[in-house]
Design an enzyme around this catalytic site. Structure first.
Site, PDB file in Angstrom:
ATOM      1  N   GLU A  69       0.955  -1.304   0.185  1.00  0.00           N
ATOM      2  CA  GLU A  69      -0.220  -0.004   0.075  1.00  0.00           C
ATOM      3  C   GLU A  69       0.784   1.237  -0.017  1.00  0.00           C
ATOM      4  O   GLU A  69       0.500   2.151  -0.716  1.00  0.00           O
ATOM      5  CB  GLU A  69      -1.073  -0.115   1.183  1.00  0.00           C
ATOM      6  CG  GLU A  69      -2.065   1.105   0.816  1.00  0.00           C
ATOM      7  CD  GLU A  69      -2.833   1.053   0.019  1.00  0.00           C
ATOM      8  OE1 GLU A  69      -3.061   2.014  -0.623  1.00  0.00           O
ATOM      9  OE2 GLU A  69      -3.653   0.001  -0.190  1.00  0.00           O
TER      10      GLU A  69
ATOM     11  N   GLU B 223       1.557   6.316  -7.109  1.00  0.00           N
ATOM     12  CA  GLU B 223       0.468   7.190  -7.467  1.00  0.00           C
ATOM     13  C   GLU B 223       1.002   8.718  -7.424  1.00  0.00           C
ATOM     14  O   GLU B 223       0.695   9.580  -8.112  1.00  0.00           O
ATOM     15  CB  GLU B 223      -0.855   6.903  -6.516  1.00  0.00           C
ATOM     16  CG  GLU B 223      -1.380   5.855  -6.897  1.00  0.00           C
ATOM     17  CD  GLU B 223      -2.643   5.485  -6.172  1.00  0.00           C
ATOM     18  OE1 GLU B 223      -2.920   6.416  -5.302  1.00  0.00           O
ATOM     19  OE2 GLU B 223      -3.428   4.395  -6.371  1.00  0.00           O
TER      20      GLU B 223
END
Length: 121
Positions: free
Chosen positions: A66, A73
């Site tokens: 994550e 991102e």
């Protein structure tokens, strides 16, 4: 002596990164909440040391995936602020890594906890 001064700085940058992800990334917050519930369940069901070790490995796998996904991102948003199909594919691949790690953790959790729940029935 100069090496000792660099270690705390590197650690503080890393800790700042973890805090930032925990503060700003909703999916990371969800994973942290799931981690807390699993730890509580582990105490309730009195897991063995091996079960704890396996759980912490897969929890770590999910959290690392994550964090990595969030970093990818942010990099892609910085490099390609406009909509870009290739940037979208890169983000999707990173998200896929999180999904694979989460499914792996779920399966491991089921393998560990289902027999313990079965005993209660």
């Amino acid at each position: 002596m100069s090496d000792k001064k660099k270690d705390p700085i590197g650690f503080s940058f890393a800790w700042n990164g973890i805090r930032e992800v925990a503060r700003t990334e909703r999916n990371f917050q969800i994973h942290l909440a799931a981690t807390l519930l699993i730890i509580i369940a582990g105490f309730i069901f009195q897991l063995t040391r091996l079960e704890w070790a396996i759980l912490f490995l897969v929890i770590g796998l999910v959290l690392v995936a994550e964090i990595t996904n969030s970093a990818i991102e942010k990099i892609m948003d910085h490099l390609k602020p406009e909509l870009d199909p290739s940037a979208g594919v890169i983000k999707d691949i990173a998200a896929g890594a999180v999904l694979v790690s989460a499914i792996t953790a779920l399966v491991v959790g089921l393998i560990i906890f289902i027999p313990k729940l079965y005993v209660l029935l």
